[in-house]
Design a protein around this motif. Sequence first.
Motif, PDB file in Angstrom:
ATOM      1  N   ARG A   9      -4.717  14.674  -3.985  1.00 18.81           N
ATOM      2  CA  ARG A   9      -3.397  14.033  -4.187  1.00 18.81           C
ATOM      3  C   ARG A   9      -2.358  15.084  -4.565  1.00 18.81           C
ATOM      4  N   LEU A  22      -5.762   5.018   7.909  1.00 21.95           N
ATOM      5  CA  LEU A  22      -5.056   3.810   7.430  1.00 21.95           C
ATOM      6  C   LEU A  22      -5.455   2.578   8.240  1.00 21.95           C
ATOM      7  N   TYR A  63      -4.016  -1.417  -7.205  1.00 19.33           N
ATOM      8  CA  TYR A  63      -4.067  -0.665  -8.472  1.00 19.33           C
ATOM      9  C   TYR A  63      -2.970  -1.175  -9.423  1.00 19.33           C
ATOM     10  N   ALA A  69       0.843  -1.205   0.000  1.00 18.75           N
ATOM     11  CA  ALA A  69       0.000   0.000   0.000  1.00 18.75           C
ATOM     12  C   ALA A  69       0.874   1.249   0.000  1.00 18.75           C
ATOM     13  N   PHE A  70       0.258   2.381  -0.226  1.00 18.81           N
ATOM     14  CA  PHE A  70       0.873   3.707  -0.111  1.00 18.81           C
ATOM     15  C   PHE A  70       0.689   4.192   1.313  1.00 18.81           C
ATOM     16  N   HIS A 127      -8.341  -0.579   6.755  1.00 20.29           N
ATOM     17  CA  HIS A 127      -7.742  -0.540   5.417  1.00 20.29           C
ATOM     18  C   HIS A 127      -6.524  -1.459   5.300  1.00 20.29           C
ATOM     19  N   ILE A 131     -11.242   3.930   3.593  1.00 15.17           N
ATOM     20  CA  ILE A 131     -10.583   4.479   2.386  1.00 15.17           C
ATOM     21  C   ILE A 131     -11.142   3.781   1.140  1.00 15.17           C
ATOM     22  N   MET A 143      -1.061   7.549  -8.984  1.00 18.72           N
ATOM     23  CA  MET A 143      -2.396   7.035  -8.649  1.00 18.72           C
ATOM     24  C   MET A 143      -3.486   7.926  -9.246  1.00 18.72           C
ATOM     25  N   LEU A 175      -2.451  -4.644  -2.074  1.00 23.02           N
ATOM     26  CA  LEU A 175      -3.356  -3.982  -1.143  1.00 23.02           C
ATOM     27  C   LEU A 175      -3.384  -2.496  -1.471  1.00 23.02           C
ATOM     28  N   SER A 176      -4.555  -1.992  -1.714  1.00 27.42           N
ATOM     29  CA  SER A 176      -4.792  -0.576  -2.021  1.00 27.42           C
ATOM     30  C   SER A 176      -3.967  -0.125  -3.231  1.00 27.42           C
ATOM     31  N   MET A 177      -2.929   0.737  -3.051  1.00 28.66           N
ATOM     32  CA  MET A 177      -2.120   1.115  -4.217  1.00 28.66           C
ATOM     33  C   MET A 177      -1.555  -0.130  -4.894  1.00 28.66           C
TER      34      MET A 177
HETATM   35  C1  MLT Z   1      -3.136   3.085  -0.138  1.00 29.14           C
HETATM   36  O1  MLT Z   1      -3.387   2.609   0.974  1.00 29.14           O
HETATM   37  O2  MLT Z   1      -2.367   2.525  -0.924  1.00 29.14           O
HETATM   38  C2  MLT Z   1      -3.782   4.391  -0.495  1.00 29.14           C
HETATM   39  O3  MLT Z   1      -4.699   4.756   0.482  1.00 29.14           O
HETATM   40  C3  MLT Z   1      -4.433   4.293  -1.829  1.00 29.14           C
HETATM   41  C4  MLT Z   1      -4.999   5.588  -2.312  1.00 29.14           C
HETATM   42  O4  MLT Z   1      -4.554   6.659  -1.885  1.00 29.14           O
HETATM   43  O5  MLT Z   1      -5.891   5.551  -3.183  1.00 29.14           O
END
Ligand code: MLT
Length: 265
Positions: A130, A155, A96, A21-22, A243, A217, A190, A91-93
Amino acid sequence: MTDRISVRETGTGTPLVLLHAFPLSSRMWQPQLDELPGTDGSEARVLAVDLRGFGGTGLDPADEPSLDLLADDVALLLDRAGIERAVVGGLSMGGYVAMALARRHPGRLSGLLLADTKATADTEQARANRERIAEAVLARDSVALLLNEQVPSPLLGATTAAERPKLVDRLRRMVGEAPPEAVAWAQRAMAARPASLDVLAELAVPALVVVGEEDTITPVADAEAMAAVLPDVVLTVIPAAGHLSSLEAPDTFNWAVRGLLERVR
Ligand code: MLT
């Protein structure tokens, strides 16, 4: 592509690539690195990647911010590790990036794990937020803003934030290590990502969607939207986790991932 992608690796079984994740690093996957290979180490070969700029992987800030570069890094890593197809989980980022990999390199996946993430693109408001974060961390050369705005909540889930001060401290240390340049680059990457529901609808391999019940989130509704289009999917909602469900509830998370590995085998 970056010359050196830093990876933590354990075990020898089914390849499982984990994307963080980020604004964390491969360190967030320690409970999975410890447990998923199984007692004799042969259940899974777990590779936890440091995405560009985080942990031990470098970043060239001149590269145009794009999650596609990170997906290509993962494909390169698979080449170098001699792995044709892997279960890829994010997970999350990291989710993506896993979806970008499914779009760009679908033949490299034997299974897909999407945890606490979503397949929709950002709203204009989210993109503006962002950019605000990117500019602030670069101007101050500090990630203090992230610590103030994201740790422990949103988080971590409300239960973890209230009841597990040691985990809150651990997370604070991990977020505090994030380099401002990587934070800004990742926020912009992102913001530029496309929606991926179309990619998920075409996925030809088993998928697992996991979400912490207290994730604010990427809430349960985002997980349900992905599960609704995935052709071969199991959805697991983890109670009393937020999250960062893999850190907050590693036993349940790992149980769900073992189920995915079984389906892939
Ligand atoms: C993450 O946990 O990676 C971020 O919350 C993802 C996001 O900012 O969309």
